[in-house]
Design a protein around this motif. Structure first.
Motif, PDB file in Angstrom:
ATOM      1  N   ASN A 133       0.826  -1.218   0.000  1.00  0.00           N
ATOM      2  CA  ASN A 133       0.000   0.000   0.000  1.00  0.00           C
ATOM      3  C   ASN A 133       0.855   1.261   0.000  1.00  0.00           C
ATOM      4  OD1 ASN A 133      -2.854  -0.556  -0.126  1.00  0.00           O
ATOM      5  ND2 ASN A 133      -2.670  -1.556   1.867  1.00  0.00           N
ATOM      6  N   GLU A 164      -8.485   0.309  -7.892  1.00  0.00           N
ATOM      7  CA  GLU A 164      -7.481  -0.323  -8.743  1.00  0.00           C
ATOM      8  C   GLU A 164      -6.471  -1.107  -7.912  1.00  0.00           C
ATOM      9  OE1 GLU A 164      -4.154   0.725 -12.191  1.00  0.00           O
ATOM     10  OE2 GLU A 164      -5.334   2.345 -11.302  1.00  0.00           O
ATOM     11  N   ARG A 165      -6.033  -0.532  -6.795  1.00  0.00           N
ATOM     12  CA  ARG A 165      -5.027  -1.247  -5.996  1.00  0.00           C
ATOM     13  C   ARG A 165      -5.598  -2.523  -5.388  1.00  0.00           C
ATOM     14  NH1 ARG A 165      -2.992   2.469  -1.110  1.00  0.00           N
ATOM     15  NH2 ARG A 165      -3.100   4.067  -2.733  1.00  0.00           N
ATOM     16  N   VAL A 179      -2.086   5.318  -6.748  1.00  0.00           N
ATOM     17  CA  VAL A 179      -3.037   4.334  -7.280  1.00  0.00           C
ATOM     18  C   VAL A 179      -4.333   4.432  -6.476  1.00  0.00           C
ATOM     19  CG1 VAL A 179      -3.432   1.896  -7.797  1.00  0.00           C
ATOM     20  CG2 VAL A 179      -1.103   2.820  -7.837  1.00  0.00           C
ATOM     21  N   ASN A 210      -5.642  -5.127  -8.160  1.00  0.00           N
ATOM     22  CA  ASN A 210      -4.315  -5.614  -8.528  1.00  0.00           C
ATOM     23  C   ASN A 210      -3.665  -6.415  -7.409  1.00  0.00           C
ATOM     24  OD1 ASN A 210      -4.491  -4.389 -11.036  1.00  0.00           O
ATOM     25  ND2 ASN A 210      -3.436  -2.527 -10.401  1.00  0.00           N
ATOM     26  N   ILE A 211      -3.782  -5.931  -6.181  1.00  0.00           N
ATOM     27  CA  ILE A 211      -3.186  -6.655  -5.053  1.00  0.00           C
ATOM     28  C   ILE A 211      -3.831  -8.016  -4.906  1.00  0.00           C
ATOM     29  CG2 ILE A 211      -2.893  -6.683  -2.548  1.00  0.00           C
ATOM     30  CD1 ILE A 211      -2.693  -3.585  -2.708  1.00  0.00           C
ATOM     31  N   CYS A 258       1.770   1.770  -3.517  1.00  0.00           N
ATOM     32  CA  CYS A 258       0.597   2.279  -4.241  1.00  0.00           C
ATOM     33  C   CYS A 258       0.349   3.757  -3.935  1.00  0.00           C
ATOM     34  CB  CYS A 258      -0.639   1.459  -3.883  1.00  0.00           C
ATOM     35  SG  CYS A 258      -0.668  -0.196  -4.605  1.00  0.00           S
ATOM     36  N   SER A 306       1.476  -3.787  -8.723  1.00  0.00           N
ATOM     37  CA  SER A 306       0.235  -3.224  -8.177  1.00  0.00           C
ATOM     38  C   SER A 306      -0.125  -1.875  -8.770  1.00  0.00           C
ATOM     39  CB  SER A 306       0.340  -3.099  -6.649  1.00  0.00           C
ATOM     40  OG  SER A 306       1.351  -2.164  -6.297  1.00  0.00           O
ATOM     41  N   HIS A 307       0.869  -1.154  -9.319  1.00  0.00           N
ATOM     42  CA  HIS A 307       0.554   0.164  -9.911  1.00  0.00           C
ATOM     43  C   HIS A 307       0.548   0.131 -11.439  1.00  0.00           C
ATOM     44  CE1 HIS A 307       4.910   1.048 -10.620  1.00  0.00           C
ATOM     45  NE2 HIS A 307       5.076   0.409  -9.484  1.00  0.00           N
TER      46      HIS A 307
END
Length: 234
Positions: free
Chosen positions: A96, A108-109, A104, A112-113, A99, A148-149
């Motif tokens: 995080n 979205e994060r 981010v 993706n995470i 991110c 993640s980004h």
């Protein structure tokens, strides 16, 4: 796209990089190989803006890393060979944090995470302290944070070291997925059979100088990449 233009890096009188030039195009997986101490990590850190260099320039999607460092870094993600993470943080705290740095948004994060934590079998470990992780688990955290980004360019230094076979397979699948989207993958490796099967193009560096660069077919011809590399190393 990464454009490396006549880059020279000196440590005292020694040239760690000696007039290095080549391009890494959009939508390709590019391997960077050489023996220990050849200059691979030095160039990778120069691309990322971690190390300065004495001559030349590095252009990231049309912007100079010298003049537009922050803008360039926003388009890239970096997975180092030795994942030096903040060990007092939890895995999810560190991811995080990355991110946040890349701004981010929450939706979205989370997406993706969740995707990459499941893929790399880290879903149940995200709330654990990084200090309790093995090298391979730290490497997975670094990879998840990098992905993640949703970077346009992924730079990796020996990404397969310490990973279990499934994680190696998964990162290769991610690389293929990214290049289908027109993104750029640039990584160093000593695992030449993987590079031979995986990569579109390759550059070989020896004592700070590029000795070969081209498509995999151009470089190896009818030989294996390993045989060509060993011949160049003498």
């Amino acid at each position: 796209m990464i454009e490396i233009k006549n880059v020279t890096k000196k440590y005292g009188k020694k040239k760690a990089l000696d007039n290095v030039s080549f391009d890494v195009n959009d939508g390709e997986i590019f391997a960077f190989i050489g023996h220990n101490g050849a200059g691979k990590t030095t160039l990778i850190k120069a691309i990322m803006g971690i190390h300065d260099f004495d001559e030349g320039d590095i252009i990231i999607n049309g912007k100079s890393i010298r003049d537009k460092g922050i803008e360039c870094k926003k388009e890239m993600a970096f997975v180092p060979d030795n994942p030096e993470l903040y060990e007092n943080m939890t895995a999810i705290g560190f991811i995080n944090f990355i991110c946040d740095m890349y701004e981010v948004n929450i939706d979205e994060r989370k997406k993706n995470i969740d995707k990459y934590a499941k893929m790399f079998e880290m879903k149940n470990n995200l709330n654990e302290p990084i200090s309790s992780f093995s090298h391979g688990m730290k490497q997975k955290v670094a990879i998840i944070a990098a992905l993640s980004h949703n970077p346009k360019i992924l730079i990796m230094d020996e990404p397969f070291v310490g990973l279990d076979p499934k994680a190696v397979f998964d990162i290769k699948e991610v690389m293929h997925e990214m290049v289908k989207e027109g993104k750029t993958i640039f990584f160093s490796t000593h695992i030449l059979d993987v590079a031979e099967k995986l990569c579109t193009r390759v550059a070989i560096i020896k004592k700070g100088k590029i000795v070969k660069v081209g498509t995999m077919k151009e470089i190896k011809g009818d030989k294996s990449l390993e045989k060509v590399f060993l011949e160049l190393e003498g």
